[in-house]
Design a protein around this motif. Structure first.
Motif, PDB file in Angstrom:
ATOM      1  N   LEU A   1       0.838  -1.197   0.000  1.00  0.00           N
ATOM      2  CA  LEU A   1       0.000   0.000   0.000  1.00  0.00           C
ATOM      3  C   LEU A   1       0.872   1.246   0.000  1.00  0.00           C
ATOM      4  O   LEU A   1       1.929   1.285   0.634  1.00  0.00           O
ATOM      5  CB  LEU A   1      -0.899   0.045   1.241  1.00  0.00           C
ATOM      6  CG  LEU A   1      -1.868  -1.110   1.486  1.00  0.00           C
ATOM      7  CD1 LEU A   1      -2.485  -0.984   2.869  1.00  0.00           C
ATOM      8  CD2 LEU A   1      -2.956  -1.125   0.420  1.00  0.00           C
ATOM      9  N   THR A   2       0.422   2.275  -0.705  1.00  0.00           N
ATOM     10  CA  THR A   2       0.935   3.628  -0.528  1.00  0.00           C
ATOM     11  C   THR A   2      -0.210   4.436   0.061  1.00  0.00           C
ATOM     12  O   THR A   2      -1.273   4.554  -0.566  1.00  0.00           O
ATOM     13  CB  THR A   2       1.388   4.246  -1.857  1.00  0.00           C
ATOM     14  OG1 THR A   2       2.460   3.465  -2.402  1.00  0.00           O
ATOM     15  CG2 THR A   2       1.877   5.668  -1.645  1.00  0.00           C
ATOM     16  N   ARG A   3      -0.020   4.992   1.262  1.00  0.00           N
ATOM     17  CA  ARG A   3      -1.111   5.615   1.998  1.00  0.00           C
ATOM     18  C   ARG A   3      -0.880   7.116   2.143  1.00  0.00           C
ATOM     19  O   ARG A   3       0.254   7.576   2.326  1.00  0.00           O
ATOM     20  CB  ARG A   3      -1.264   4.951   3.375  1.00  0.00           C
ATOM     21  CG  ARG A   3      -1.401   3.444   3.291  1.00  0.00           C
ATOM     22  CD  ARG A   3      -1.585   2.796   4.633  1.00  0.00           C
ATOM     23  NE  ARG A   3      -2.966   2.870   5.079  1.00  0.00           N
ATOM     24  CZ  ARG A   3      -3.557   1.911   5.802  1.00  0.00           C
ATOM     25  NH1 ARG A   3      -2.892   0.820   6.142  1.00  0.00           N
ATOM     26  NH2 ARG A   3      -4.811   2.049   6.183  1.00  0.00           N
ATOM     27  N   TYR A   4      -1.986   7.865   2.066  1.00  0.00           N
ATOM     28  CA  TYR A   4      -1.950   9.321   2.204  1.00  0.00           C
ATOM     29  C   TYR A   4      -2.927   9.704   3.319  1.00  0.00           C
ATOM     30  O   TYR A   4      -4.089   9.271   3.310  1.00  0.00           O
ATOM     31  CB  TYR A   4      -2.376   9.994   0.903  1.00  0.00           C
ATOM     32  CG  TYR A   4      -1.397   9.796  -0.230  1.00  0.00           C
ATOM     33  CD1 TYR A   4      -0.469  10.782  -0.559  1.00  0.00           C
ATOM     34  CD2 TYR A   4      -1.397   8.620  -0.974  1.00  0.00           C
ATOM     35  CE1 TYR A   4       0.433  10.605  -1.600  1.00  0.00           C
ATOM     36  CE2 TYR A   4      -0.494   8.426  -2.022  1.00  0.00           C
ATOM     37  CZ  TYR A   4       0.411   9.427  -2.323  1.00  0.00           C
ATOM     38  OH  TYR A   4       1.308   9.235  -3.347  1.00  0.00           O
ATOM     39  N   PRO A   5      -2.504  10.527   4.287  1.00  0.00           N
ATOM     40  CA  PRO A   5      -3.366  10.888   5.413  1.00  0.00           C
ATOM     41  C   PRO A   5      -4.211  12.123   5.124  1.00  0.00           C
ATOM     42  O   PRO A   5      -3.681  13.216   4.891  1.00  0.00           O
ATOM     43  CB  PRO A   5      -2.367  11.165   6.544  1.00  0.00           C
ATOM     44  CG  PRO A   5      -1.148  11.690   5.822  1.00  0.00           C
ATOM     45  CD  PRO A   5      -1.120  11.008   4.484  1.00  0.00           C
ATOM     46  N   GLY A   6      -5.518  11.969   5.114  1.00  0.00           N
ATOM     47  CA  GLY A   6      -6.410  13.112   4.990  1.00  0.00           C
ATOM     48  C   GLY A   6      -6.903  13.365   3.583  1.00  0.00           C
ATOM     49  O   GLY A   6      -6.182  13.171   2.603  1.00  0.00           O
ATOM     50  N   ILE A   7      -8.143  13.801   3.479  1.00  0.00           N
ATOM     51  CA  ILE A   7      -8.759  14.017   2.173  1.00  0.00           C
ATOM     52  C   ILE A   7      -8.061  15.127   1.394  1.00  0.00           C
ATOM     53  O   ILE A   7      -8.080  15.130   0.159  1.00  0.00           O
ATOM     54  CB  ILE A   7     -10.264  14.309   2.334  1.00  0.00           C
ATOM     55  CG1 ILE A   7     -10.996  14.153   0.981  1.00  0.00           C
ATOM     56  CG2 ILE A   7     -10.508  15.680   2.948  1.00  0.00           C
ATOM     57  CD1 ILE A   7     -12.508  14.152   1.098  1.00  0.00           C
TER      58      ILE A   7
END
Length: 352
Positions: A317-323
């Motif tokens: 996974l590559t994850r990004y925090p927040g919309i």
């Protein structure tokens, strides 16, 4: 009760690959209490998928989902928590569900369009990976057999990062991948079990890379390939046809060479294919879509749960925090800067 939610909308049709300025984060109109047959969901995670590039580009025709126009809210697979539901319905507050209205913090969803999260999967985010497409293509179209030599193009993407592992678990004898990054190639072999990963002749390098890629493929698979799971198209598909063994089975899942091309609308994937070789070798070449194989999802979830419990598969996974990070996530996905499935995580507003 009403809820205020932020969501990401298309501000303008991109000129080339989408950039954050083509999207806008805006506050939506307050959401009312759910009507009969609806539930109010707070999204926890949503997937950023490559097909959005095509849907944003204005050249969509014949796709299973509609294109997007300026002012429309983006969408995609999401995992969320039901926060309100009418009495007597199938879902209750606190239930975790999957649906297709990502890219927003809260949303009203018809209950019939929600699927309860399977508790057999230890992490709900597993529902957002693209393993279903990889599994379906390998089992329904390629009909992978024990000992097959398998080529997965675009191996570091959401589909490819799982396809190689699935092929191995289904009995493949040798698994070869392609990617344009040496760093990703190292991860594919060290972490995900690929036997070889080809980095020469990236599809992003254009026609000049064709000969380099064909040479590298011939060295990695001197006796040819039995199965292709293609996420790229272009000259990688051309070379795979040339390298096919008699009776090879090709499953086409994506066409990134056209979809992520900066000079197109992302709705074509041209490739030169030697029809004579297809005929004399008896090669099958078929496109895969999940809607044509509705039985795959449940089967894949069961297999994934078993493999996760056994420690036999990883979910990159590559994850990004927040919309607010979602536009950047899409930009970096289309540039090839990510590894595995791209997910945006949404914190609980009550705990910000």
């Amino acid at each position: 009760m009403s809820v205020v939610s932020r969501e990401v909308r298309l501000a303008a049709v991109p000129r080339g690959l989408p950039v954050p300025a083509d999207l806008e984060l805006t506050e939506a109109a307050p959401l009312p209490a759910p009507a009969p047959g609806e539930v109010l969901v707070r999204n926890r995670h949503f997937q950023v998928f490559g097909g959005l590039r095509t849907l944003l580009g204005g050249g969509v025709e014949g796709t299973p989902v509609p294109g997007l126009r300026p002012g429309d809210t983006l969408f995609g697979p999401a995992v969320g928590e039901v926060v309100a539901a009418p009495d007597g319905g199938p879902l209750r507050p606190g239930d975790l569900v999957t649906h297709l209205l990502g890219w927003r913090e809260y949303t009203l969803v018809p209950a019939a369009q929600c699927a309860p999260v399977d508790p057999a999967l230890p992490d709900p985010v597993a529902h957002l990976t693209s393993g279903s497409a990889a599994y379906g293509a390998l089992t329904r179209l390629a009909e992978l057999r024990e000992g097959d030599v398998v080529l997965v193009t675009g191996a570091a993407g959401g589909v490819g990062s799982l396809a190689g592992q699935i092929a191995r678990l289904l009995g493949a004898g040798r698994v070869i991948g392609t990617t344009g990054s040496p760093g990703k190639a190292e991860r594919l072999t060290a972490e995900l079990g690929y036997d070889a990963v080809l980095t020469g002749g990236s599809w992003r390098d254009g026609a000049s890379a064709e000969a380099a890629f064909a040479k590298e493929l011939a060295e990695a698979a001197p006796d040819g390939v039995d199965v292709l799971l293609d996420n790229v198209g272009g000259h990688q598909l051309t070379a795979a046809v040339d390298a096919a063994r008699p009776g090879a089975r090709f499953a086409l899942v994506g066409a990134l060479s056209g979809q992520f091309a900066a000079d197109t609308a992302g709705a074509t994937g041209p490739a030169t294919v030697d029809a004579f070789r297809l005929i004399v070798k008896g090669v099958s070449l078929r496109g895969y879509t999940g809607v044509a194989h509705p039985d795959v999802e449940a089967e894949w979830t069961d297999r994934l749960a078993d493999w996760l419990r056994a420690g036999a598969i990883r979910l990159p996974l590559t994850r990004y925090p927040g919309i607010d990070q979602a536009p950047r996530a899409l930009r970096e996905l289309t540039r090839g800067d990510v590894f595995g499935t791209v997910v945006v995580d949404l914190p609980d507003p009550a705990h910000d």
